[in-house]
Design a protein around this motif. Sequence first.
Motif, short mmCIF file in Angstrom:
data_model
loop_
_atom_site.label_atom_id
_atom_site.label_comp_id
_atom_site.label_asym_id
_atom_site.label_seq_id
_atom_site.Cartn_x
_atom_site.Cartn_y
_atom_site.Cartn_z
N SER A 1 3.76 70.96 -28.28
CA SER A 1 2.95 69.76 -28.54
C SER A 1 3.04 68.73 -27.41
CB SER A 1 3.40 69.10 -29.85
OG SER A 1 3.24 69.99 -30.93
N THR B 1 -1.82 68.73 -28.90
CA THR B 1 -1.00 67.78 -28.15
C THR B 1 -0.63 66.55 -28.97
OG1 THR B 1 -0.86 66.44 -26.12
CG2 THR B 1 -3.01 66.58 -27.21
N ARG C 1 -0.39 68.18 -22.60
CA ARG C 1 -1.61 67.40 -22.81
C ARG C 1 -2.86 68.28 -22.70
NH1 ARG C 1 -2.17 61.44 -20.72
NH2 ARG C 1 -3.21 61.39 -22.76
N TYR D 1 2.17 58.67 -23.90
CA TYR D 1 2.54 59.61 -22.83
C TYR D 1 3.25 58.89 -21.69
CZ TYR D 1 2.19 63.40 -19.45
OH TYR D 1 2.48 64.38 -18.53
N THR E 1 -4.69 69.67 -24.97
CA THR E 1 -4.77 70.82 -25.87
C THR E 1 -5.10 70.30 -27.27
OG1 THR E 1 -2.43 70.80 -26.52
CG2 THR E 1 -3.01 72.03 -24.52
#
Length: 547
Positions: free
Chosen positions: A295, A303, A298, A315, A300
Amino acid sequence: MGSGTRMEEGGGGGDGFVSKFTSSFIKMEKALNRAFSKCFLGKYFKLEARKTCFTREFRAAMATFLTMAYIITVNATIIAVSGGTCSTADCTPPKSADCVVKPNAGYEACLAKTKSDLVVATVVSAMISTVAMGLLANLPFGLAPGMGPNAYLAFNLVGFHGSGGPLSYQTALAVVCIEGVLFLLVSALGLRGKLAKLIPHSIRLACAAGIGLFIAFVGLQSNQGLGLIGPDPSNLVTITACKIVDPVTGACLGGRMQSPKFWLGLLGLLITSYGLMKNVKGSMIYGILFVTFVSWFRHTGVTYFPDTPLGDANYNYFKKVVDFHKIESTAGVLSFSDFNRSEVWVALATLFYVDVLAITGTVYTMAEIGEFVDEKGNFEGEYMAYIVDAAGTIVGSTLGVTTTATFVESSAGLREGGRTGLTAVFIGMFFFFSLFFTPLFSSVPPWAIGSSLVLVGVMMMKVVKDIDWNNMKEAVPAFATMLLMPLTYSIANGIIGGIGLHIALNFFDYASGTIKWFRNMRRMVVKEQNQVSATTTAAVDSTVEII
């Protein structure tokens, strides 16, 4: 031919190296466990007496910490809804009375700082309380500010950004502190243990199963779990796992059972379940680590950092890896100036009543799950366990958070073999390290935690076999206890409902027993009176004869 032989020899050499390395590691582990068990700390924590070892306690601590680490950010987020110490004075001009409930850069900056303070306050109070539990009570329980009291403070006492409740954030913390002092007094007098034992045995067993259902229910929801269950206007809850979800209500907007996060979390559940089936040590950890690692990538569908302003902010915070924040606004802000108001005493009574039942019941339930309770209903370290979590509430309130409680997620560590306070000390150490790695620990997604919560619920259900289901006086209150906890989203409601039903169903027995007691007392009194009368008459007759 020669080449193939060399390849086979190379492969055999590789296998031999792995085998030797594994064998050496196992020998080193056994030597470490044996040496630690014989040293002062090993004897202090009674590792050999409780048939455990250093590495097993470490794994148990990691399992408990990872399953309860969500409280670090969740507790801070919930309490921050109250606004903390932020007020209209923190708003950017033009200031108005409603700037605290409308978008305002100055107020939102204050809220961000308050939330960071609350993250640290949660970690510190959890660390102190858990280490104290290990050192003083020698029990493998993890403690932290509990779910329930935090929502009560944020939504009922203070209100959204301090605008809808009867008390200020500072006064509410003072109420929590006084409740902790009363809690400590009751614990010191030994009354909490007696209160716990007053709870019927069937209800105590049902508490374990009910708490299991409760945390499994949490683990299936989207806000703290896999996202399989969501709200429904007709049936209250329904199956969701939707690809598109309303961010406010959590309702499904499209793509039912198409959420990639749910399927990733389900894979983590299968990994953990398979490990438990094969008795793989550390199984509760591996599923969480796998899902969390996937997870963190990034761009995806699974994420934890989506391409949104909030995702970018999370992030950027995650990339810091190491970060330490000093509490600036929530520590030592308790205010006792409004204690002449009736709302304060109502809040105090409510918190005390619920905590005596829920927290005491949870501690006792964890002791039963760990098989620490003896035939008389006692367990080693019981007195100090009650002292520690009461004192933890006082510490937490001075830092800015709510009631400290033993976490039901401690059962994850118990499942991994935690049996002594060394597990609790390790949990406290993990909380300490999280002070410096908060960006990482706060980035564990809920769909990674959800699978472990569901499996903890599975393991806690085993106690139902000990309930006498053929006896309706035991079965009905026990079932109500188990049912009310998840359906009312409250452990306290389940305990109260179960005890209430138990009293109601046994009222006739209590009443008839009381009547029999009064009858026996009356007969004894009449008998004593007759004996006194006979003695008096005999004495008078003797006197007359003498005369």
